[in-house]
Design a protein around this motif. Sequence first.
Motif, PDB file in Angstrom:
ATOM      1  N   LYS A  77     -25.400  33.193  33.188  1.00  0.00           N
ATOM      2  CA  LYS A  77     -25.293  33.770  34.543  1.00  0.00           C
ATOM      3  C   LYS A  77     -23.845  34.147  34.854  1.00  0.00           C
ATOM      4  N   ASN A  80     -22.934  37.324  32.957  1.00  0.00           N
ATOM      5  CA  ASN A  80     -23.501  38.511  33.602  1.00  0.00           C
ATOM      6  C   ASN A  80     -22.722  38.894  34.859  1.00  0.00           C
ATOM      7  N   GLU A 153     -30.486  39.716  27.642  1.00  0.00           N
ATOM      8  CA  GLU A 153     -31.620  40.071  28.513  1.00  0.00           C
ATOM      9  C   GLU A 153     -31.201  40.720  29.830  1.00  0.00           C
ATOM     10  N   ASN A 154     -30.261  40.100  30.549  1.00  0.00           N
ATOM     11  CA  ASN A 154     -29.829  40.629  31.844  1.00  0.00           C
ATOM     12  C   ASN A 154     -28.392  41.128  31.821  1.00  0.00           C
ATOM     13  N   HIS A 256     -34.248  42.936  21.793  1.00  0.00           N
ATOM     14  CA  HIS A 256     -34.073  43.291  23.208  1.00  0.00           C
ATOM     15  C   HIS A 256     -34.586  44.711  23.468  1.00  0.00           C
TER      16      HIS A 256
END
Length: 453
Positions: A77, A80, A153-154, A256
């Motif tokens: 997190k 990102n 992923e993010n 991905h």
Amino acid sequence: MIDKKTYNEIGVHIPSILLPKEGIDMQKWSVVACDQYTSEPEYWEEVEKKVGDNPSTLHLIFPEIYLEHGNADERIKRINNEMKRYINEGILVSQKPCMLLVDRSTPHTKSRKGLILAVDLEKYDYSAGSQTLIRATEGTVIERLPPRVKIRENAILELPHVMLLIDDPDKTVIEPLAGKLDSFEKVYDFELMMNGGHIRGYRIDDGETLKGILKAIEALADPEVFKSKYKVGDDKGVLLFAVGDGNHSLASAKVHWENVKKSLSEAEVEDHPARFALVEVVNVHDDGIVFEPIHRVLFNIEPESVLNALQDFFGSSCCSLEKFDSLESVNKRLSELKREEAVHSFGFVTDRSFGVFTVQNLKHNLEVATLQGFLDYYLGKQKEAKVDYIHGEDVVTKLGSKPGNIGFYLPSMEKHDLFKTVILDGVLPRKTFSMGEAEEKRFYLECRKIVKD
């Protein structure tokens, strides 16, 4: 105008690269690939001290030494959020579509040249037996992919440490560019941290030069040239790009992309940023490319029981074990055994001695495959034991000589044999070779968006 069909067919994409804005401390910005120094926490602690709170790729990656620390979701997190901040605050600046010529010197080589571009993941398959244009050179451990896919992923950015090899003995793709440096804009030129050497980057964005690069790559991918070069038939697909470093990173990008693709229309699939991966392409014939062995160290074991298990695995009549008091004696013995055909030999170190293990009645072509067959068997039986893949004899000696460990020294493979071996025999055992020592690995520097604006 560059013919888009040409570079689609050869799996090449001319990317929009992001680089740090002027004034960023580039030495603090650029850090080594995340899969290095995984048994040396002191290395990454020193990197963290050097970087501090300054803008850095360290804040955009997940060093693998921390993968099992239990705070993965929180760290991802944070990564990102930092990616978004670097974009929103203009720390990263977009270049117009281009390639970059990279010239890297290290403590071990004066120059290693590479070309930063993007490749089409539709032309890549890491599966064993793959005949795609872009191919893994070593076995992909599927279990290693989920945590890496989760990191991507993010994420809105990718940072490459993937290095793809081309087999270009006539030096037609990258080397001609080195003679035209005055015609390219230099976009970075600085000393890398932690003994990483020096790196320079030059932007290539004029149409004629890019066309010339694509034409040279296209010639390497010509099916008739390929068949003649490797003496193969129509059953072998053209291998243009072989993964030299970053095998699991590129495989994660592929997984991905396959996940992203499921929700896209046919038109969106054509040019979605996640379809492509930023890489550095290097010529296996570059004088700066040296194949180094990747050694093994087992942890949480009893060394004598491992040596006994080795003898049981290969059969006492098909193997022999000799002990010595120094690495010099081991290397002397190994050089003597090199002259013998139909044997594989590798050195070892424990807290009590050095030694050489020799195997006859071979089932594999490479020493690394012979040893890895045993390690896979042993680790399957001894759940508390762990293995790490190590660059450099000195690190093997340091780690292998600690109580509860054993280190294995492996020989290097000939780099000129790589393409033909992969084409004829398929992927090599995982961690068969390394392009240079740990400090010579690719440093993160350039970025690219992998989401739609």
